[in-house]
Design a protein around this motif. Structure first.
Motif, PDB file in Angstrom:
ATOM      1  N   PHE A  31       0.830  -1.208   0.000  1.00 30.69           N
ATOM      2  CA  PHE A  31       0.000   0.000   0.000  1.00 30.69           C
ATOM      3  C   PHE A  31       0.865   1.258   0.000  1.00 30.69           C
ATOM      4  O   PHE A  31       0.572   2.226  -0.701  1.00 30.69           O
ATOM      5  CB  PHE A  31      -0.952  -0.014   1.201  1.00 30.69           C
ATOM      6  N   LEU A  32       1.933   1.233   0.763  1.00 29.24           N
ATOM      7  CA  LEU A  32       2.825   2.402   0.787  1.00 29.24           C
ATOM      8  C   LEU A  32       3.441   2.622  -0.590  1.00 29.24           C
ATOM      9  O   LEU A  32       3.549   3.753  -1.058  1.00 29.24           O
ATOM     10  CB  LEU A  32       3.918   2.210   1.837  1.00 29.24           C
ATOM     11  N   THR A  41       8.590  -1.765   0.853  1.00 32.19           N
ATOM     12  CA  THR A  41       8.031  -0.621   0.134  1.00 32.19           C
ATOM     13  C   THR A  41       8.921  -0.234  -1.041  1.00 32.19           C
ATOM     14  O   THR A  41       8.457  -0.115  -2.175  1.00 32.19           O
ATOM     15  CB  THR A  41       7.912   0.592   1.068  1.00 32.19           C
ATOM     16  N   LEU A  42      10.193  -0.055  -0.773  1.00 29.77           N
ATOM     17  CA  LEU A  42      11.094   0.438  -1.816  1.00 29.77           C
ATOM     18  C   LEU A  42      11.314  -0.623  -2.894  1.00 29.77           C
ATOM     19  O   LEU A  42      11.447  -0.298  -4.073  1.00 29.77           O
ATOM     20  CB  LEU A  42      12.419   0.883  -1.198  1.00 29.77           C
ATOM     21  N   ALA A  76       0.946   4.198  -2.851  1.00 26.14           N
ATOM     22  CA  ALA A  76       0.786   5.621  -2.541  1.00 26.14           C
ATOM     23  C   ALA A  76       1.961   6.420  -3.079  1.00 26.14           C
ATOM     24  O   ALA A  76       1.824   7.581  -3.463  1.00 26.14           O
ATOM     25  CB  ALA A  76       0.660   5.814  -1.040  1.00 26.14           C
ATOM     26  N   PHE A  77       3.103   5.782  -3.119  1.00 30.11           N
ATOM     27  CA  PHE A  77       4.311   6.479  -3.530  1.00 30.11           C
ATOM     28  C   PHE A  77       4.441   6.559  -5.051  1.00 30.11           C
ATOM     29  O   PHE A  77       5.313   7.256  -5.565  1.00 30.11           O
ATOM     30  CB  PHE A  77       5.517   5.747  -2.948  1.00 30.11           C
ATOM     31  N   ARG A 122       2.385   7.932  -7.001  1.00 31.70           N
ATOM     32  CA  ARG A 122       1.969   9.268  -7.440  1.00 31.70           C
ATOM     33  C   ARG A 122       3.134  10.226  -7.257  1.00 31.70           C
ATOM     34  O   ARG A 122       3.929  10.096  -6.343  1.00 31.70           O
ATOM     35  CB  ARG A 122       0.801   9.740  -6.577  1.00 31.70           C
ATOM     36  N   ASP A 123       3.153  11.202  -8.133  1.00 31.49           N
ATOM     37  CA  ASP A 123       4.191  12.215  -7.992  1.00 31.49           C
ATOM     38  C   ASP A 123       3.699  13.316  -7.081  1.00 31.49           C
ATOM     39  O   ASP A 123       2.578  13.782  -7.204  1.00 31.49           O
ATOM     40  CB  ASP A 123       4.528  12.807  -9.369  1.00 31.49           C
ATOM     41  N   PHE A 124       4.520  13.702  -6.138  1.00 34.83           N
ATOM     42  CA  PHE A 124       4.147  14.847  -5.312  1.00 34.83           C
ATOM     43  C   PHE A 124       5.427  15.487  -4.796  1.00 34.83           C
ATOM     44  O   PHE A 124       6.477  14.849  -4.744  1.00 34.83           O
ATOM     45  CB  PHE A 124       3.228  14.426  -4.165  1.00 34.83           C
ATOM     46  N   PHE A 130      10.737  12.105   1.720  1.00 33.05           N
ATOM     47  CA  PHE A 130      10.029  11.012   2.389  1.00 33.05           C
ATOM     48  C   PHE A 130      10.764   9.693   2.187  1.00 33.05           C
ATOM     49  O   PHE A 130      10.855   8.868   3.076  1.00 33.05           O
ATOM     50  CB  PHE A 130       8.606  10.892   1.844  1.00 33.05           C
TER      51      PHE A 130
END
Lengths: 283, 293, 68
Positions: B87-88, B170-171, B91-92, B94-96, B102
Motif C-alpha cells: 500500500f505504501l 516498500t522500496l 501511494a508512492f 503518485r508524484d508529489f 520522504f
C-alpha cells in the motif's frame, strides 16, 4: 478541470499518507533522542515529547567513559579494516569471475550467497570452539581479537560485495582491457589502471555498506569476544544487563551508535535497497 | 596471458576465507552433532554417539516450542510487511513534492543496527518511562506491559520488525511497480475493469516475481532475528519471545553441552534450508511456467 | 545472465512438480532422508528400528534421483 482537481486531491492524499508513515518511522528514534536529553528525574511522570532543556551529562559521561572509548575505537578499527579487506578481495574475485573462463564459476558465484543467507546462531557454537580451542598457535587464540572478528565478518560481507560488484565489473567493456593488453600492460596493471578507476563509484558504495554491516553486527561480537575486542553494539547491549535502569545513558549510547547510519544515509542512500536485496532491485 | 590459473589466483583469498570461516565451521558442527561432548560433564571427552542427540532433540519441548514461535513470528511479520509495504508503494507511485525527502526517511530504519532498534523499542515500551504504555492506559484504559503479558510481548516484537523492515518491502515493490508496462492497465481501463479486478488480474500477476523475491529475502532474515528481540524482551516473559536463534545462543550455548547444541544448530540449519529451497523452488517453478506459454 | 545456459543443461521434468537437474534431485533426496529420520525417531522408533527408515529413504532417494 475535474480531472485536474482529482489529481490535486490524490497527491494531497498521498502526501498525507506519507507524512503519517514518516512520523511513525521517526517517532521511536525521536523518542530515544528525547530520553537521551533528559536527566533521571525528568524521565518520570507523564512522558512528554517536547524538549525543554538539554541535559548534556548523558552524552559527556558516555563519551568520557574509558570503556565506551575502547568499544568505539574497536568498532571503528574492525569495521574499517573489514570494509577495506572485503572491497579489495571482492574486486579481485569479481574481476576473475567476470574476465576469466573458469569451469563452474557460476555455481561458485551462486554458492557464495549461501554464506550470507545462513542463520548466524547456527555457527556460534562451532566458531566459538574453533576460536577458543582449534585455531590456536602457541598461546595465541583468535578468541577476543579484532583480527578474528575482521576475518569472520568477511564470510557474510564478501558474498554481498561480490554480488554487488559483479554487475558493475561486467558492465565495463572488455575491449578496454584488450586494448591495454595489446599495449603491453600486464594483468595487474589492467586491474589497477583500467578497471579500478572505472569501478571506483561501485567500490565506494560497496565499501560504505560493508562498513555499516560490520559496524551493526552484534551476535558474533558478543560471543567471540570477552574484554579486548568488544564492539560498540555489545557495549550498548551491556547497558540492559549491567546498569539496566540508566535509560538516559543507554539512549545516549544508542544515539552515538546511530551516527554512522545517518552518514551512510547521506552518502549511499540510493544504493541501500539494492545492497540489501543483493542487487535484485535497482532503484 | 589469460590463463585460468591467474583467475583462480585472484579468487584464492576469497575462497580461502569463505572456506576457513564458513565451510569449516559447518563441517565441524556436522561432526560434533553426532558426538557427546560436554567439557563440564563427568566425562568431558568427545565421544561418538550416533543419532542420540537427534533422538533427544525431537522430544525436546522447549526446542520445538521455540521453532514454532519463530515460524509464527516470521509469518506475522512478513505478511504484515508485504501488505503494508504494497500500500505504501502504491501511494508512492503518485508524484508529489518532497517525494525524495520522504523516501530518505523511509530508508533510515534499514541502516540502523538491529541492537539499536531493540534499544529504541525498549525505551518506547518500558513501563513507567515509555510513552506507549502511558498513553495506551490514559486514552484507552489498556494495560500494556510487555514484561508481563505473553501476547503483548510477541506482538510488540512483530511490530518492531514491521517498523524496521517494511521500508525495504516498500522500496522494493516501488521499484517493481515503476518498471511495469503501461499498456495492460490502459487496456483494462478501456474494457471497464474495476480497481479490484485490475489489481487481481493484472497488477498481482505482474508483481509476483518481485513479491516472491521480497518474501524470500525477508523470510530468511526474519527466521534468524536475534539482536532486536534480545534487546527488547530478552526472550521473555518466560519463553514467549525466545526465538530459535535466541534459544541456541542464550539457553543451549551457556550449558556447554557442545554435542547437543551442535545437533540443534544442525536441525535449525536444515529447516532453514528446506524452507529457503521451497520458497526458491516456488519462485523458479512459476517463472518456468510463464516461459512455457 | 550467462548462467542460464549452464543451468538449463540436463534439466528435465519427471514426476516432481518442478523441472530439476541432477543436483536438484540429489538435494531433494538428502532433504527427504533427514526429514524421514527425524519423523521416525519421534513417532515410529518405539515400534520399528531406525534402520527401516534408512532403507526406506535410500530407496525413495534412488527413485527420485533416477525418475524425478
Amino acid at each position: 478541470m475535474r480531472h485536474l482537481r482529482n489529481k490535486a486531491s490524490a497527491s494531497l492524499g498521498a502526501i498525507l499518507f506519507w507524512l503519517i508513515s514518516s512520523i511513525v518511522t521517526l517517532l521511536p528514534i525521536y523518542w530515544m533522542f528525547v530520553v537521551s536529553a533528559r536527566s533521571r528525574v525528568q524521565l518520570f511522570g507523564s512522558p512528554s515529547f517536547l524538549i525543554t532543556s538539554f541535559f548534556t551529562e548523558n552524552y559527556t559521561s558516555t563519551v568520557s567513559d574509558p570503556a565506551f572509548q575502547r568499544y568505539m575505537v574497536n568498532s571503528i578499527v574492525i569495521a574499517t579494516a573489514n570494509a577495506v579487506l572485503v572491497t579489495t578481495l571482492a574486486l579481485f574475485a569479481t574481476y576473475a569471475l567476470s574476465r576469466y573462463k573458469l569451469p563452474g564459476k557460476e555455481n561458485l558465484f551462486f554458492w557464495t550467497i549461501t554464506n550470507r543467507m545462513a542463520p548466524p546462531a547456527v555457527f556460534l557454537l562451532p566458531l566459538f570452539l574453533l576460536y577458543t580451542q582449534v585455531f590456536v598457535v602457541a598461546d595465541v587464540r583468535l578468541f577476543d581479537t579484532k583480527i578474528g572478528l575482521i576475518l569472520l565478518y568477511c564470510v557474510f560481507n564478501l558474498p554481498f560485495a561480490i554480488w554487488t560488484l559483479r554487475g558493475m565489473i561486467d558492465a565495463i567493456p572488455k575491449e578496454l582491457d584488450e586494448a591495454a593488453f595489446v599495449d603491453g600492460a600486464n594483468t595487474w596493471q589492467v586491474l589497477t589502471k583500467v578497471i579500478l578507476p572505472l569501478a571506483k563509484p561501485g567500490l565506494a558504495v560497496t565499501g560504505i555498506l560493508t562498513w555499516v554491516f560490520a559496524w551493526n553486527e552484534y551476535l558474533f561480537a558478543a560471543t567471540l569476544t570477552s574484554v579486548h575486542a568488544r564492539t560498540i553494539t555489545t557495549g550498548l547491549a551491556e547497558f540492559v544487563t549491567v546498569t539496566g535502569t540508566n535509560w538516559g545513558r543507554m539512549a545516549a549510547t544508542a544515539m552515538l551508535t546511530l551516527v554512522p547510519a545517518l552518514l551512510v544515509l547521506g552518502l549511499a542512500q540510493r544504493h541501500i535497497v539494492a545492497g540489501l536485496t543483493f542487487g535484485a532491485v535497482k532503484e | 596471458m589469460r590463463s585460468s590459473s591467474v583467475g583462480w589466483l585472484f579468487l584464492a583469498p576469497t575462497l580461502l576465507i569463505l572456506f576457513v570461516f564458513g565451510v569449516l565451521p559447518f563441517l565441524y558442527v556436522l561432526v560434533i552433532g553426532f558426538t557427546q561432548w560436554n567439557s563440564f560433564a563427568a566425562d568431558p571427552e568427545m565421544r561418538f554417539t550416533g543419532a542420540d542427540n537427534f533422538r533427544r532433540l525431537v522430544f525436546d519441548d522447549q526446542f520445538l516450542y521455540s521453532l514454532w514461535l519463530t515460524l509464527k513470528f516470521a509469518f506475522f511479520a512478513v505478511v504484515s510487511e508485504i501488505v503494508l509495504g504494497y500500500f505504501l508503494a502504491q501511494a508512492f507511485m503518485r508524484d508529489f513534492p518532497g517525494k525524495g525527502f520522504f523516501r530518505t526517511i523511509h530508508t533510515l530504519p534499514l541502516v540502523i543496527a538491529p541492537i539499536a532498534v531493540g534499544a529504541t523499542w525498549r525505551l518506547l515500551t518500558v513501563p513507567g518511562l515509555g510513552p506507549l504504555p502511558y498513553y495506551l492506559n490514559r486514552w484507552f484504559g489498556y494495560e500494556f506491559n510487555i514484561s508481563r503479558y505473553i501476547d503483548q510481548a510477541f506482538f510488540t516484537t512483530v511490530v518492531m520488525d514491521v517498523w524496521h523492515w517494511t521500508p525495504l518491502v516498500t522500496l522494493t515493490l516501488l521499484a517493481a511497480l515503476s518498471s511495469l508496462p503501461k499498456e495492460p492497465f490502459e487496456q483494462a481501463q478501456i474494457d471497464g475493469a474495476n480497481r479490484f479486478q485490475i489489481f487481481w488480474h493484472i497488477t498481482l500477476p505482474l508483481l509476483k516475481p518481485a513479491i516472491l523475491a521480497t518474501v524470500f529475502i525477508r523470510m530468511m532474515d526474519a527466521l534468524r532475528t536475534v539482536d532486536e528481540v534480545w534487546m527488547l524482551t530478552g526472550g521473555g516473559p518466560g519463553a514467549a519471545t525466545r526465538y530459535i536463534g535466541l534459544h541456541i545462543w542464550r539457553v543451549v550455548f551457556p550449558k556447554t553441552d557442545y554435542g547437543y547444541g551442535s545437533a540443534m544448530s544442525l536441525i535449525t540449519l536444515y529447516l532453514t534450508i528446506v524452507l529457503c529451497w521451497m520458497l526458491y523452488a516456488g519462485l523458479v517453478a512459476r517463472r518456468d511456467l510463464k516461459r512455457a506459454d | 545472465m550467462s548462467d542460464r545456459a549452464e543451468k538449463t543443461e540436463g534439466r528435465r521434468h519427471g514426476f516432481l512438480p518442478i523441472e530439476t537437474n541432477a543436483f536438484d534431485r540429489v538435494f531433494i533426496a538428502v532433504l527427504l532422508f533427514v526429514a524421514l529420520h527425524l519423523f521416525w525417531m519421534r513417532f515410529v522408533e518405539a515400534a520399528l528400528p531406525l534402520g527401516v527408515a534408512t532403507v526406506l529413504s535410500l530407496v525413495l532417494g534412488a527413485i527420485i534421483v533416477m525418475r524425478g
